[in-house]
Design an enzyme around this catalytic site. Structure first.
Site, short mmCIF file in Angstrom:
data_model
loop_
_atom_site.label_atom_id
_atom_site.label_comp_id
_atom_site.label_asym_id
_atom_site.label_seq_id
_atom_site.Cartn_x
_atom_site.Cartn_y
_atom_site.Cartn_z
N TYR A 129 0.81 -1.22 0.00
CA TYR A 129 0.00 0.00 0.00
C TYR A 129 0.85 1.27 0.00
CZ TYR A 129 -4.67 -1.99 0.53
OH TYR A 129 -5.86 -2.63 0.31
N LYS B 20 3.72 -15.20 1.88
CA LYS B 20 4.15 -15.91 0.66
C LYS B 20 5.67 -16.04 0.70
CE LYS B 20 2.42 -16.96 -2.92
NZ LYS B 20 2.06 -18.33 -3.39
N ASP C 23 -2.00 -17.95 0.08
CA ASP C 23 -3.02 -18.49 -0.84
C ASP C 23 -3.70 -19.72 -0.23
OD1 ASP C 23 -0.59 -19.86 -1.08
OD2 ASP C 23 -0.76 -20.20 -3.23
N ASP D 100 -6.16 -7.25 3.40
CA ASP D 100 -7.30 -6.63 2.71
C ASP D 100 -8.16 -7.73 2.09
OD1 ASP D 100 -8.82 -4.49 1.58
OD2 ASP D 100 -7.84 -4.91 -0.35
N ASP E 111 -12.00 -9.54 3.52
CA ASP E 111 -13.24 -9.55 2.73
C ASP E 111 -13.78 -10.98 2.63
OD1 ASP E 111 -13.15 -6.80 2.18
OD2 ASP E 111 -13.80 -7.12 0.10
#
Ligand code: IPM
Ligand code: MG
Length: 412
Positions: free
Chosen positions: A184, A235, A268, A292, A296
Site C-alpha cells: 500500500y 508468501k 493463498d 485486505d 473480505d
C-alpha cells in the site's frame, strides 16, 4: 453464549471492577487494552465522526442514535462528538480527500469513527486525490499499524452465510492486518512511460524487521486472550517480504511468546482454508495486501460484509498508555444502495462497540452493544443483505432503532 465467545475475540479490556463480565475479569491484563476509566467519576471521550461517502452518512446516523442512548444514560462517561468530511465529500468541498485540519482533529481525538469513502462520482479524479487517499493518509499519518478485523458468526445468521451452517456456526476468528506498510505504501509506486512508448506500472512491497515485530507482538497478545493460536499468512515461497515476515514472526515467538501456538501458512492456502474449514483459525496475522483480501473473504463467512467491524490501532503513548485509533466497518460505500435507507448499520454500530472497548475503557458498554445486536438478530430483524425466509425485513433506520430498543431493555 456465543456472545461471550465472540466478545473474547476482541482482546477485551480486562477490568478488575465489578462492572465487567466474568469472562472479562478472568483474563490477564493485556497490552492491547484501553486505559481503565471505571474508577474515574466522569470521563469525557472526544470522538471525531467521519461519515464519508455512499452509505457512510446513513449508517453513521445510527451510531449517533446509539451514542445519544449512552449520553442520556451513562453517569461515568460522556461523548463529545465532532463531525468532518472525508473522501469524496471532502473533494467536493475542499478539492482534496482529507484536509490538514481534519487530520489535526483526528490526531487530537480520543478516537475516530469512520464510515466509508469512494463512489462512481469520483472515478475520474486524479489518483493522488481519489477518495481512498483520505483514509490511507489518516492510517499512515496516525501510524495505525494494527488493524483488527474480527469475523464472528452470530447464531441467528448461521444460515445466511454462503457456507453450510456446520462450517460457520460459532465462528470466531480475528484477522490482524498490518496497515501502514507493504504494497500500500512502498516506494516506488508509479506508472512510467518507457522509451518504446509502453507504460510500466510498479508497486513496491516493503517491510522492515521492526514493522513485522510490532504486528507480530499484537497478534500474540491478542491470541493469549483468545484460543492462544496464531497463523502467520505469508508468501515465503515467492516473496522476499514473505521470507523476512516468516523469520521475524518465528523469532518473536521463540523469544517472547513460546506459550502461544504458532503456525505459518502460505497466504493463498490460507484463503483456501478459510472457506474449507474456517473454524481451525483463531488469529491470522498478515501483511497489508493479504489482510485486505482475507478479511473480505472472512466477512462472507459471517453472512454479509455488512456485519464486520474493524479497529485500527497505533502504538500506546509512552506517557498516557493511550493508543490512537480509528474504527470503521470493513464494507465500502456501497454506492448502488446509497441514499435509499437500505444499508445494514450493524458493522458501523459494532465498530462503535469496538471504540467503547479499546479507546474508552468501557468494556461493559461494549458488551451491551454486542448483545443488543445479537438480540435484534435473534428477534428476526434483517436488512436486505442478511434477509432470510420468514424474517422481518427492515431498513437502516429501523435496524438502528431496534438496536437502541434492545439496549434500553438490556440496561433497564
Ligand atoms: C479496506 C478497504 C480499503 C483498503 C480501501 C477503501 C482503500 O478496502 O479497508 O479494506 O484497501 O484498505
Ligand atoms: Mg478492503
Amino acid at each position: 453464549m456465543l456472545m461471550l465467545a465472540g466478545r473474547a475475540s476482541d482482546a477485551r479490556v480486562p477490568c478488575p471492577a465489578e462492572c465487567c463480565t466474568t469472562a472479562a475479569r478472568g483474563l490477564a491484563m493485556s497490552r492491547i487494552s484501553a486505559p481503565d476509566h471505571t474508577k474515574a467519576p466522569m470521563t469525557t471521550h472526544k470522538l471525531l465522526l467521519l461519515p464519508g461517502d455512499g452509505i457512510g452518512p446513513e449508517v453513521m446516523a445510527e451510531v449517533e442514535r446509539v451514542l445519544a442512548f449512552f449520553n442520556k444514560r451513562s453517569t461515568k462517561a460522556k461523548f463529545d462528538t465532532e463531525t468532518d468530511v472525508v473522501g469524496g465529500a471532502s473533494i467536493d468541498i475542499h478539492g482534496i480527500p482529507v484536509t490538514d485540519a481534519c487530520v489535526a482533529k483526528a490526531d487530537k481525538a480520543d478516537a475516530i469513527v469512520f464510515g466509508s469513502v469512494g463512489g462512481p462520482k469520483w472515478d475520474k479524479v486524479k489518483y493522488e486525490i481519489r477518495p481512498e487517499a483520505g483514509l490511507l493518509r489518516l492510517r499512515k499519518d496516525l501510524d495505525l499499524f494494527a488493524n483488527l478485523r474480527p469475523a464472528i458468526c452470530y447464531p441467528a445468521l448461521a444460515e445466511a452465510s454462503s457456507l453450510r451452517r456446520e462450517h460457520v456456526e460459532g465462528l470466531d476468528i480475528l484477522i490482524l492486518r498490518e496497515l501502514t506498510g507493504g504494497t500500500y505504501f512502498g516506494e516506488p509506486k508509479e506508472i512510467v512511460t518507457l522509451e518504446d512508448g509502453q507504460q510500466r506500472a510498479v508497486d513496491t512491497t516493503v517491510y522492515t524487521t521492526a514493522e513485522i515485530e510490532r504486528i507480530a507482538r499484537v497478534a500474540f497478545e491478542l491470541a493469549r486472550n483468545r484460543k492462544n493460536k496464531v497463523h502467520s499468512a505469508e508468501k515465503r515461497n515467492v516473496m522476499k517480504t514473505g521470507v523476512l515476515w516468516n523469520q521475524v514472526v518465528t523469532a518473536v515467538h521463540q523469544k517472547e511468546y513460546k506459550d502461544v501456538q504458532l503456525e505459518h501458512i502460505l497466504a493463498d492456502a490460507c484463503a483456501m482454508q478459510l472457506v474449507r474449514n474456517p473454524k481451525q483459525f483463531d488469529v491470522i496475522v498478515c501483511d497489508n495486501l493479504f489482510g485486505d483480501m482475507l478479511s473480505d473473504e472472512a466477512a462472507m463467512l459471517t453472512g454479509s460484509i455488512g456485519m464486520l467491524p474493524s479497529a485500527s490501532l497505533g502504538a500506546p503513548d509512552p506517557k498516557t498508555g493511550k493508543r490512537k485509533a480509528l474504527y470503521e466497518p470493513v464494507h465500502g460505500s456501497a454506492p448502488d444502495i446509497a441514499g435509499k435507507g437500505l444499508a445494514n448499520p450493524i458493522a458501523q454500530i459494532a465498530s462503535f462497540g469496538m471504540t467503547l472497548r479499546y479507546s474508552c475503557g468501557l468494556a461493559k458498554e461494549a458488551d451491551l452493544v454486542d448483545k443488543a445486536i445479537a438480540d435484534v438478530l435473534a428477534q428476526g430483524y434483517r436488512t436486505g443483505d442478511i434477509m432470510q425466509p420468514n424474517m422481518r425485513k427492515v431498513g437502516t433506520t429501523e435496524m438502528g432503532k431496534a438496536i437502541v430498543g434492545a439496549l434500553e431493555k438490556l440496561a433497564a
